[in-house]
Design an enzyme around this catalytic site. Structure first.
Site, PDB file in Angstrom:
ATOM      1  N   SER A 228       0.810  -1.212   0.000  1.00 56.38           N
ATOM      2  CA  SER A 228       0.000   0.000   0.000  1.00 56.38           C
ATOM      3  C   SER A 228       0.855   1.280   0.000  1.00 56.38           C
ATOM      4  CB  SER A 228      -0.977  -0.041   1.189  1.00 56.38           C
ATOM      5  OG  SER A 228      -1.956   0.948   1.054  1.00 56.38           O
ATOM      6  N   ASP A 394      -9.658  -3.304  -5.228  1.00 56.17           N
ATOM      7  CA  ASP A 394      -9.326  -4.278  -4.176  1.00 56.17           C
ATOM      8  C   ASP A 394     -10.121  -4.028  -2.895  1.00 56.17           C
ATOM      9  OD1 ASP A 394      -8.138  -2.142  -2.891  1.00 56.17           O
ATOM     10  OD2 ASP A 394      -6.081  -2.808  -3.219  1.00 56.17           O
ATOM     11  N   HIS A 427      -7.549  -5.480  -0.345  1.00 63.01           N
ATOM     12  CA  HIS A 427      -6.412  -4.582  -0.120  1.00 63.01           C
ATOM     13  C   HIS A 427      -5.444  -5.098   0.954  1.00 63.01           C
ATOM     14  CE1 HIS A 427      -4.363  -0.757  -0.420  1.00 63.01           C
ATOM     15  NE2 HIS A 427      -4.370  -0.656   0.892  1.00 63.01           N
TER      16      HIS A 427
END
Ligand SMILES: *[C@@H]1O[C@H](CO)[C@@H](O)[C@H](O)[C@H]1NC(C)=O
Ligand SMILES: *[C@@H]1O[C@H](CO)[C@@H](O)[C@H](O)[C@H]1NC(C)=O
Ligand SMILES: *[C@@H]1O[C@H](CO)[C@@H](O)[C@H](O)[C@H]1NC(C)=O
Ligand SMILES: CC(=O)N[C@H]1CO[C@H](CO)[C@@H](O)[C@@H]1O
Length: 465
Positions: A228, A394, A427
């Site tokens: 991320s 996601d 995610h």
């Protein structure tokens, strides 16, 4: 597209829900690595003919742990905040993030006032709240990346499954060829000509860690594995380093769920706050804190990815906002303080996505409902969205942001880019999902076993369990 109610998740508050779910599931069997797998790891280690390329794990926002200490300058909003937490470590340090006490209503406010950043116009940079010192402990180690709360080792934390998989299945060893690079995730970086004291210091620290990891492993260049927001930091570190340094020190960048062009969900965070539906947490308190984080401005949808597309409609203001209208949006939600740092520091930073200059593998989850646009009604932004439209992504980051920007890199002949789509992987699920872990092991094996791969784009449908 699916139309439905407000859906969860903000990178930073994701951990709130994770904590609750983990507390609930503490008694159920966790993702322990089986004995058979342990044997594979041991055998690998024994057979290890040569040194492995060192791996450096860079977490996403919520995967970092922050410690704080209060000085005389601290001006608490309540008596509770003056005395809390009662027990503090040597030197007065205590855990600020993540600490489950944030779920206790009167303490949410203490948490928020200590987490807040302040933009200082005269120095054109961000600072902590007055009287609040913060630090990231155990830099270089993966320990703080592995547990939500290091004191509760029962909890299988953020990057623990990934780190354990690297140890058990690829023969990596903590502190020898496996390292962690946590950072203060509230801060960000800025475009050219603007200072970022904390963010730039992190890039320098990361560079030094990469160098020492290489030196400790026979000069083998490192593999950066970043989740991320960590992917954005890793990219900036590489892009801001000279080409010979990159060639000598970094073998490959592996990104997991990197939000290259931001996410529409950040607009929800700015407008309404996002507590993931966790009870007891006051969304408006959390929102005011979330708004001050420079990294949240960084993660707003980038114009070069989202273009003119309408992302938010406000019937109260009779306006619609695209990624090009973020400054108007910030004013209309009542956060005019964010306009200047966004326009001066963040816009120039996100205008282009520099090439990393080292081979890249991007793992992205797809096919999970992700906020694509929001409609606010006559009541205005305070009332929360009336309608949320979902699209592909996601669950947190839109598909356009996950893959769009890096496709431009493939036009450059020297830039090797491999994109691996993982259907139905969310995610943060990407840190635990078997198909994702298998892909990471494949990349590491290919490098460590000196195999060659010519694939520039692959899809991993076939490896889904
Ligand atoms: C965006 O808007 C501008 C001006 O309004 C227009 O020229 C351009 O074609 C639009 N781009 C897209 C992708 O719709
Ligand atoms: C909203 O804007 C449209 C077009 O800009 C205009 O025609 C309409 O009258 C406006 N409505 C209100 C309530 O202001
Ligand atoms: C949004 O940006 C476009 C293009 O720059 C502009 O035409 C439009 O008026 C802006 N809308 C708002 C609400 O600011
Ligand atoms: C893919 C890869 O890393 N190939 C390397 C294998 O080893 C030779 C000799 O050390 C290198 O030249 C290749 O680049």
């Amino acid at each position: 597209m699916v139309v439905g109610r407000t859906s969860p998740s903000v990178t930073r508050v994701v951990v709130l829900l994770a904590a609750m779910l983990l507390l609930l599931s503490m008694l159920s069997p966790s993702c322990r690595v089986s004995a058979a797998r342990l044997d594979i790891g041991a055998a690998r280690r024994r057979e290890k003919q040569q040194q492995l390329h060192p791996v450096i794990l860079i977490p996403g926002a919520g995967g970092n742990q922050l410690e704080a200490r209060l000085t005389d300058e601290y001006n608490p909003c309540s008596l509770a905040c003056r005395v809390w937490p009662v027990v503090r470590g040597r030197g007065g340090w205590f855990r600020l993030w993540f600490d489950p006490s944030v779920l206790v209503a009167p303490l949410t406010r203490c948490f928020a006032e200590r987490m807040m950043l302040y933009y200082d116009r005269t120095t054109d940079d961000y600072n902590n709240a007055p009287g609040v010192e913060t630090r990231v402990s155990d830099f270089g180690s993966t320990s703080t990346l592995r547990y939500l709360d290091p004191n509760l080792k029962l909890l299988t934390g953020y990057m623990n499954v990934l780190a354990t998989t690297l140890e058990k299945e690829a023969g990596y060893e903590e502190g020898h060829d496996l390292f962690g690079a946590p950072y203060d995730f509230r801060y960000g970086l800025a475009g050219p000509g603007h200072p970022s004291r904390v963010g730039s210091a992190y890039l320098e620290r990361l560079r030094k860690l990469v160098e020492s990891a290489c030196a400790a492993n026979g000069g083998k260049p490192a593999i950066l594995v970043a989740h991320s927001l960590g992917g954005l930091y890793a990219l900036q570190m590489l892009a801001r380093s000279p080409a010979p340094w990159r060639a000598a020190h970094v073998k490959r960048l592996v990104t997991l769920s990197a939000p290259w062009g931001g996410s529409v969900q950040e607009m929800l965070t700015f407008a309404s706050g996002n507590t993931l539906g966790v009870p007891f947490v006051d969304a408006s308190i959390i929102r005011d804190e979330q708004r001050t984080a420079e990294s949240n401005l960084w993660l707003l949808p980038a114009p070069r990815v989202f273009g003119n597309t309408t992302l938010v409609v406000s019937r109260y203001h009779n306006r619609s906002y695209s990624a090009k209208n973020v400054t108007q949006f910030l004013r209309d939600i009542g956060f005019a303080e964010g306009v200047e740092p966004y326009r001066e520091r963040i816009r120039p930073l996100v205008e282009s996505l520099p090439e990393p200059g080292v081979p890249v593998t991007c793992l992205v989850g797809t096919g999970v409902d992700t906020v694509e646009s929001l409609v606010y009604g006559e009541e205005g932004f305070e009332a929360g969205p009336e309608e949320v439209v979902y699209g592909d992504g996601d669950g947190t980051v839109n598909l356009a942001s996950l893959v769009g920007p890096i496709e431009a890199w493939s036009d450059s002949p020297e830039q090797v880019v491999e994109v691996v789509e993982l259907p139905k992987v969310s995610h943060s699920g990407i840190l635990k999902d078997k198909s994702a872990l298998d892909q990471i092991l494949r990349v590491l094996d290919a490098i460590n076993l000196n195999a060659t791969s010519n694939s520039v784009y692959s899809s991993s449908q076939d490896v889904l369990y």
